[in-house]
Scaffold this active site. Structure first.
Site, PDB file in Angstrom:
ATOM      1  N   GLY B 194      63.489 -35.854  50.599  1.00  0.00           N
ATOM      2  CA  GLY B 194      64.071 -35.708  49.260  1.00  0.00           C
ATOM      3  C   GLY B 194      65.581 -35.852  49.324  1.00  0.00           C
ATOM      4  O   GLY B 194      66.233 -35.225  50.156  1.00  0.00           O
ATOM      5  N   ARG B 326      41.309 -25.238  18.454  1.00  0.00           N
ATOM      6  CA  ARG B 326      40.383 -26.351  18.342  1.00  0.00           C
ATOM      7  C   ARG B 326      38.973 -25.858  18.064  1.00  0.00           C
ATOM      8  O   ARG B 326      38.455 -24.997  18.769  1.00  0.00           O
ATOM      9  CB  ARG B 326      40.380 -27.135  19.652  1.00  0.00           C
ATOM     10  CG  ARG B 326      39.419 -28.298  19.730  1.00  0.00           C
ATOM     11  CD  ARG B 326      39.922 -29.475  18.969  1.00  0.00           C
ATOM     12  NE  ARG B 326      39.125 -30.671  19.186  1.00  0.00           N
ATOM     13  CZ  ARG B 326      39.436 -31.842  18.650  1.00  0.00           C
ATOM     14  NH1 ARG B 326      40.498 -31.973  17.889  1.00  0.00           N
ATOM     15  NH2 ARG B 326      38.672 -32.897  18.873  1.00  0.00           N
ATOM     16  N   THR B 439      50.160 -30.367  50.226  1.00  0.00           N
ATOM     17  CA  THR B 439      50.388 -30.941  51.555  1.00  0.00           C
ATOM     18  C   THR B 439      51.833 -30.894  52.023  1.00  0.00           C
ATOM     19  O   THR B 439      52.098 -31.182  53.188  1.00  0.00           O
ATOM     20  CB  THR B 439      49.866 -32.394  51.654  1.00  0.00           C
ATOM     21  OG1 THR B 439      50.415 -33.179  50.583  1.00  0.00           O
ATOM     22  CG2 THR B 439      48.347 -32.429  51.545  1.00  0.00           C
ATOM     23  N   GLU B 441      55.651 -28.877  52.652  1.00  0.00           N
ATOM     24  CA  GLU B 441      56.020 -27.552  53.186  1.00  0.00           C
ATOM     25  C   GLU B 441      54.854 -26.975  53.982  1.00  0.00           C
ATOM     26  O   GLU B 441      54.563 -25.788  53.931  1.00  0.00           O
ATOM     27  CB  GLU B 441      56.402 -26.585  52.053  1.00  0.00           C
ATOM     28  CG  GLU B 441      57.813 -26.749  51.534  1.00  0.00           C
ATOM     29  CD  GLU B 441      58.869 -26.348  52.568  1.00  0.00           C
ATOM     30  OE1 GLU B 441      59.750 -27.186  52.816  1.00  0.00           O
ATOM     31  OE2 GLU B 441      58.800 -25.244  53.126  1.00  0.00           O
TER      32      GLU B 441
END
Lengths: 661, 661
Positions: B194, B326, B439, B441
């Site tokens: 990153g 709804r 998936t 860290e």
């Protein structure tokens, strides 16, 4: 532990079974079924256009939509979408081929799949099934060749699942001999309509038909939307904008402001308006009429189910290939790290999903076969009960296949770690594009209720008249025992149980875990038990004088479980039947192991239920888990062949970062 | 059925319990915990910038990245990211506040969350934890204020999970007193980093340190990447391109071609190179040194877990609000159709996930509390065992929280049908952006193995030295019984079991289902049984002379199940403890029902295991399912308050099509 050791497997000889030998061509023939040639044609076309799969990653939405539209038009122009239509309008007269073609198309870009499904399946299919000769002659050739692009305008913002309550009206005006189509309020706007935002020229619009002041329920009317790219007066269009996926499909909303179309635009196979302005239908009961119309559109659900299985195969092949290249953490006593697929957990994550993809392929083939039989012009008119059974099977298979796709694609993405997160590696598109499969063409939960309704009413001819209240009352009127005893599952269960060692009382303890009759008996026992449980609960509630809707609400999760069990049984039955039909040999050995893996993981996943209901002892339940582990180890060496057999062209598979060059 | 009726619930009086009364403020205080003020500050900032959530739907990637970077810089400039850093460098000296702030930030755009996590958590955190005073003084003020943007360059293409085997090298050159950083091959390129593609100016690069021809394992070195926006010589950058989600984060790849940095750029808290060119470390054992370094970065995992729970709350609030507006299908005897949340199945789909979000919030608070205790400068140096236990808890909670987020967001999307598929309604971003949480860290499965390792070795100080082989041998050297008996779960289980009615032999039959001690005893029994089963299997394999790696591979799924059971127990314990600490009153009643729902659905989900292991009878197992249904009906009337208590600002919640104005 002594009790555990007593569990034997009837099929397996003592000791380690011989290693499996997989032949990709044989496995592929199994999966391709009777339409290998049709599938190969689609494979070739997909490989030719595989570039789109890489390019779409960075295409702006407008550009992607254009590319997708052009491809759909090309599919039409090449005659590749016409397999299922009558020959006289340029079709191939072979519905089975049409399904096989669609399933294979799912290996490629899914916007192309869905847009082509809208054009040829939904729009073309509605014209064919709900229209009559004049409509066919006038429109079908242009629709099939991609010259006339259309929409299937059923869903409204206010009504997705309960389409019988749509708000759009179509009122016959005798003064001008026209039908006036109107959107009374925003809840009745047509929503999520594929092709509405940009490309659709003509729409099949579902609306409440009113003739001479009388309402006759939902009918389909052709309404032109655009001419030369310009939206026509009285029609308002809004783009649905960005979506989670399927960005190549131009979904939109439609409002009709008293749009007038000729009387002839009513698709009038089941009901017509005579020139003198009187309404006439071959089906008296309006509910039944509506559900008969809907029933003719069952192919859409069969197609979505097939598409879902196809997409899951792409994910599975990428993840298995990656697990056969990627190493992580040092191997015992070796220089190299361990291959991911040599980890027990990794096998557990991927191989049962591969087995399920095979099982669902067999189930899809069976539903396609029945579809073909019921709808082919050269077969005699199918009886009502076969049609209902087909609709139920299609609905249930669609639900299981689409949930399978979501689950498998997710598991495969995670099994590829960070690399799986890059758009270049296909999971982004696979996940996003298939996500809506679970809720479009019928929400999966609603579809499973439909399946349960069929089971509870034994596909009786009054079926269409039964809303939830009606169904509950219908069940309350029956003798539950009779209902259950005449069910298909019950009869098959009785028959199968009797051939198992142990007989009526001991079949569940003495049969071998690898005996398909045992596996099927377990699924049939569960189905039958759950259906009779639901029937008994519904009946008890109504007999106690409670409101039908309330009774249903409380039993709803049991209803859905029973339906799911039913469909799981159908899936396993289809897989077992196909494997049993194979000649003895290596292919059959591999597929038998795969079928065992599928059956035992299905039972294992619901072992809580089987233990609760006395059909698994604790030692036997643990033995199933051990047997699953053994099957995983046995199948591990042929994992590559299992996915190669999907026959996904390398260009289309993509994900070169993951699967290698 | 008589046996079933015999099951009683100790806590509930006969007949219907009184209706629950929910107070949003009270529930929110429960969830917000000790850092309500910090959370409210983040809420206000999120509301201010909520526009991004709508705009991002149609922003091109470059533009989105720019917007996200600007927001992260602004967060820094406002001092909102410095809670956890020492006061002398502009921080707040309060790690707990830092976690609370990050968790709340997850209500907003998740690219902002992740990019800010990279900048302040990973990059800033590595500087703080691995660097020494000179690094802190020179860099931290600029990092925390957002003036110096950085990267955390650990993962390589070839190594994500097994970071000890990274390929990048950092070689000390005594001739120039520099460290030479090199990427030896493409497998060793830094990947998915990153900030690498566009914004990162300085990177913490993890590399194999070599001094005087000797390798010392992975260390962190500061390497400048860009000056004035230009990539520096010797550094090669590639953009990872389109991703499944988090498109506002500029992930990239890095290659280093003998990049030279001063010796001082080694982050040298745990190991240094003296001016005379000799390597010196306070930790002798290289494995232990490496895992000690990694251990200091545990805050990243705590943060991701919190972010995942936060994101799941957004999805849950949207889906619950939609289900309360709804209607679909006619209600019994009414004019209106039925509200979705009045369907039993819909309650089943959503409310247990709401309960789990509460449970995980309590678990997160506990892990954050321990993090704060272990890492705060004003607490005495925590002992080794507390640190290991914290790392394990953080790893396990991260795994469960991120899987929860994926599952909850998916279920909520489906529960909102086609409308949930539109990007404007937030699920697109929620799904795509959180997908990688499972998936990154630490891959969840690898993290659960880490948890299991801690359980098997009782966080012994040799823990860091143990790879998979070492661990297996370590277990083989132990008396399994001793290991299990000294485990925390065992001791707690013994204590709890003794207070339950029925005592040592009958506790599992006689205790009430709604007794939290019963629920906890069940989870502790399972954990203990599974851990001892794993230990016994590993020991038996090694005692039989089989290779350690092979033994481990076969037991791996049991290892992961045991770890999962352990973490589920920790989560329930945290929830029960928080609820028990409340004064009697309506809030406590609501939260007790929610905690019961969480506990019983957790047991129900694994009832197969409990039945197999004799801890549930079939009637009692069925009674749990009935109790769950009763709890759902009881909680249904307070569903809105349960999600309102999340305190998600209306502007941030968005999804106005679904939740109304």
């Amino acid at each position: 532990m002594a009790a555990t050791d007593a569990v034997r497997t009837a099929d397996s000889t003592p000791g380690t079974p011989p290693p499996l030998v997989a032949d990709v061509a044989g496995l592929r023939a199994f999966l391709d079924g009777p339409y290998a040639t049709v599938r190969d044609e689609v494979r070739a076309a997909l490989a030719e256009h595989a570039g789109l799969l890489d390019e779409r990653v960075d295409l702006p939405r407008d550009e992607l939509r254009r590319r997708v539209r052009d491809l759909v038009v090309e599919i039409g122009a090449r005659g590749q979408a016409a397999h299922g239509f009558p020959r006289e309008f340029g079709g191939g007269g072979d519905i089975g081929a049409s399904i096989a073609s669609f399933e294979t198309l799912a290996y490629g870009d899914l916007s192309v799949l869905v847009k082509s499904g809208v054009q040829f399946g939904l729009f073309g299919g509605a014209l064919l099934q709900l229209g009559t000769r004049a409509h066919h002659e006038r429109y079908l050739p242009d629709v099939l060749s991609g010259r006339l692009l259309g929409c299937f305008a059923m869903t409204e913002t206010g009504h997705g699942s309960n389409v019988q309550a749509l708000g759009t009206t179509a009122t016959y005006d005798p003064a001008t001999d026209e039908i006036v189509v109107r959107t009374p309020d925003d809840a009745a706007r047509k929503d999520y309509i594929g092709g509405a935002a940009q490309d659709g020229e003509l729409a099949v619009v579902f609306a409440q038909l009113e003739v001479g002041g009388e309402r006759h329920g939902v009918h389909a009317v052709l309404v032109p939307l655009r001419r030369d790219g310009e939206v026509l007066p009285g029609v308002r269009v809004e783009d649905c904008g960005a979506k989670l996926g399927l960005e190549g499909v131009d979904n939109g909303r439609l409002w009709f402001d008293d749009v007038r179309v000729p009387r002839e635009n009513l698709l009038d196979r089941f009901a017509t308006i005579d020139p003198d302005g009187t309404y006439r239908s071959s089906i008296e009961n309006p509910d039944r009429r509506f559900f008969t119309m809907l029933g003719t559109l069952v192919q859409g659900r069969v197609s979505v189910g097939g598409g879902a299985v196809g997409a899951s195969k792409v994910a599975l092949e990428i993840a298995v290939r990656y697990a056969l290249r990627r190493r992580q953490f040092e191997a015992p006593g070796g220089e190299q790290e361990t291959l991911l697929l040599d980890y027990g957990m990794h096998q557990r994550r991927l191989l049962p999903l591969v087995a399920r993809a095979y099982a669902l392929s067999a189930a899809q083939e069976e539903v396609a076969r029945q579809l073909h039989a019921v709808f082919s012009p050269d077969t005699p008119e199918a009886d009502e009960r076969s049609r209902r059974a087909l609709e139920s099977r299609a609905a249930g298979t669609k639900a299981l296949a689409t949930w399978h796709a979501s689950e498998a694609i997710q598991e495969c993405r995670e099994a590829c770690g960070g690399a799986g997160y890059l758009a270049a590696n296909r999971f982004a598109a696979l996940k996003a594009d298939t996500d809506v499969f679970t809720t479009f063409e019928g929400d999966n939960h609603v579809l499973l209720q439909l399946v349960a309704k069929g089971l509870l009413t034994d596909y009786s001819s009054e079926f269409e008249d039964l809303d939830q209240r009606g169904m509950v009352r219908f069940v309350a009127s029956l003798a539950v025992e009779t209902l259950v005893e005449r069910s298909a599952a019950h009869q098959l269960f009785e028959r199968i149980r009797d051939v198992l060692p142990g007989g009526r009382d001991g079949w569940d303890q003495e049969a071998g875990l690898l005996d398909p009759d045992y596996q099927l008996a377990m699924l049939r026992f569960r189905e039958e038990h759950q259906i009779s449980g639901v029937a008994r609960r519904l009946k008890a509630g109504v007999d106690a004088g409670r409101p039908a809707g309330e009774v249903f609400g409380e039993v709803q999760d049991h209803v859905i479980s029973a339906a799911r069990s039913h469909v799981e049984r159908l899936v396993l039955e289809a897989f077992v039947a196909r494997v049993r039909a194979l000649p003895a040999g290596p292919d059959r050995d591999v597929l038998t192991a795969l079928c065992d893996l599928h059956a035992l993981t299905t039972i294992e996943a619901d072992r809580g239920w089987f233990l609760e209901h006395g059909r698994l002892s604790a030692p036997r339940s643990k033995a199933i888990t051990r047997e699953v582990s053994a099957l995983l180890r046995r199948l591990r060496p042929v994992a590559l062949e299992l996915v190669e057999a999907f026959g996904i062209p390398a260009e289309v598979l993509g994900a070169r970062d993951l699967v290698g060059p």
